[in-house]
Motif scaffolding. Structure first.
Motif, short mmCIF file in Angstrom:
data_model
loop_
_atom_site.label_atom_id
_atom_site.label_comp_id
_atom_site.label_asym_id
_atom_site.label_seq_id
_atom_site.Cartn_x
_atom_site.Cartn_y
_atom_site.Cartn_z
N ASP A 87 0.81 -1.23 0.00
CA ASP A 87 0.00 0.00 0.00
C ASP A 87 0.84 1.27 0.00
OD1 ASP A 87 -2.20 -1.62 0.17
OD2 ASP A 87 -2.74 -1.09 2.22
N ILE A 101 -1.45 7.58 0.69
CA ILE A 101 -2.47 6.66 1.21
C ILE A 101 -3.36 7.37 2.23
CG2 ILE A 101 -1.06 4.64 0.72
CD1 ILE A 101 -0.46 4.44 3.69
N GLU A 134 -2.65 3.51 -4.25
CA GLU A 134 -2.03 2.47 -3.42
C GLU A 134 -1.48 1.39 -4.35
OE1 GLU A 134 -4.47 3.05 0.76
OE2 GLU A 134 -4.71 1.16 -0.30
N HIS A 198 -8.61 -3.41 -4.18
CA HIS A 198 -7.57 -3.03 -5.14
C HIS A 198 -7.70 -3.89 -6.39
CE1 HIS A 198 -5.13 -1.87 -1.37
NE2 HIS A 198 -5.39 -0.75 -2.00
N CYS A 296 -0.42 -8.15 -1.41
CA CYS A 296 -0.56 -6.93 -0.59
C CYS A 296 0.56 -6.77 0.44
CB CYS A 296 -1.89 -6.95 0.15
SG CYS A 296 -3.31 -6.93 -0.93
#
Length: 304
Positions: A87, A101, A134, A198, A296
């Motif tokens: 992120d 972010i 992100e 995402h 992630c």
């Protein structure tokens, strides 16, 4: 100086940032959550504990060690969730781009300053403040950069909308030789099965020309169709709503033929092996409760 090189999602990985669950802090309050899946687990009393998440991240670190990959970890901040390193920044070509972010996550960015400061100054990019992005929404894919976005008028009301059109434009300007292709994602603050947090929550390109995709993650059928045509229908593994919820698309490629996947993803892992991939299975279900998985928690710095 730290050399960076990321042109796609599947070339042989040499250096990576892996998130940390150390000093992750207590179970958050519902109003402090960033996604509907975490909220669901807090209400159910099944929110993951630190010990389990540390163990899961260590399992991935062990796979990286096996493949001689250099692993960087964020500096530990007391009582801070630093699991999702994707992120906070991402690398395209030889540039590291700091993500703008959610405002109360800025200290997470400071925890990788020691990496940022090792990159030559002209390759450190901070996008203008109006650009929200992100790393989970950004995928370099050779001549393309795929970006998940959301352009609805209710963008500001959706805590699940993380990457805006201004960021898409800014990234296109940074890489004029590449084709930036954006995809409108389905967003929901309340229903995790109707929310693609995402792009990597509903799509992931793999080695050997394969890809994982979930149709309902895309708002526009034409954009979903474009991806299916790009990879070829026979090369695409379609996942169900339930599988998207379990984060099936959020696996991580170490190379063209080695993929780290969650050990419970039986249908996917079987298919991957049928396609000739080596599948490194790890336990990651606890981390998955926060609507993020293997991609992630990793941020590649160098791929051959």
């Amino acid at each position: 100086m730290l050399e960076l090189n990321v042109k796609n999602e599947t070339s042989r990985l040499r250096a990576v940032v892996l998130g940390t669950a150390e000093s992750n802090g207590p179970t958050p309050k519902i109003e402090d959550c960033y996604d509907p899946k975490s909220i669901e687990h807090i209400i159910a009393g099944t929110y993951p504990n630190e010990e389990d998440m540390v163990m899961e991240l260590n399992a991935v670190a062990a796979v990286f060690k096996k493949y001689n990959i250099e692993v960087y970890r964020p500096e530990v901040i007391k009582d801070c969730n630093q699991i999702f390193s994707r992120d906070i920044a991402f690398v395209i070509e030889d540039k590291i781009i700091e993500a703008n972010i959610l405002p109360h996550r800025e200290e997470e960015v400071a925890a990788i300053d020691y990496i940022w400061n090792q990159v030559s100054e002209e390759n450190r990019i901070i996008l203008p403040e109006a650009c929200h992005v992100e790393g989970g929404d950004v995928m370099p894919w050779n001549d393309y950069i795929f970006i998940g976005t959301y352009s609805g008028e209710d963008y500001s009301e959706l805590i699940t909308a993380r990457t805006n059109v201004a960021a898409v434009t800014a990234i296109q300007e940074l890489f004029p030789d590449k084709t930036v292709k954006s995809f409108e994602l389905r967003k929901s603050n309340s229903n995790p099965k109707e929310n693609a947090l995402h792009l990597d929550c509903c799509f992931n390109p793999l080695g050997k020309g394969k890809a994982i995709i979930h149709k309902n993650g895309f708002l526009l059928e034409s954009e979903y169709e474009w991806l299916v045509n790009f990879f070829g229908k026979e090369n695409v593994f379609e996942i169900t709503k339930e599988e998207m919820y379990e984060m099936y698309s959020n696996v991580f490629s170490i190379s063209e033929d080695v993929i780290i996947s969650e050990r419970n993803f039986t249908r996917l892992n079987t298919w991957l092996r049928e396609q000739g991939f080596v599948v490194e299975e790890v336990p990651y279900a606890e981390i998955g409760k926060q609507e993020g998985l293997l991609r992630c928690t990793t941020m590649p710095l160098y791929r051959d």
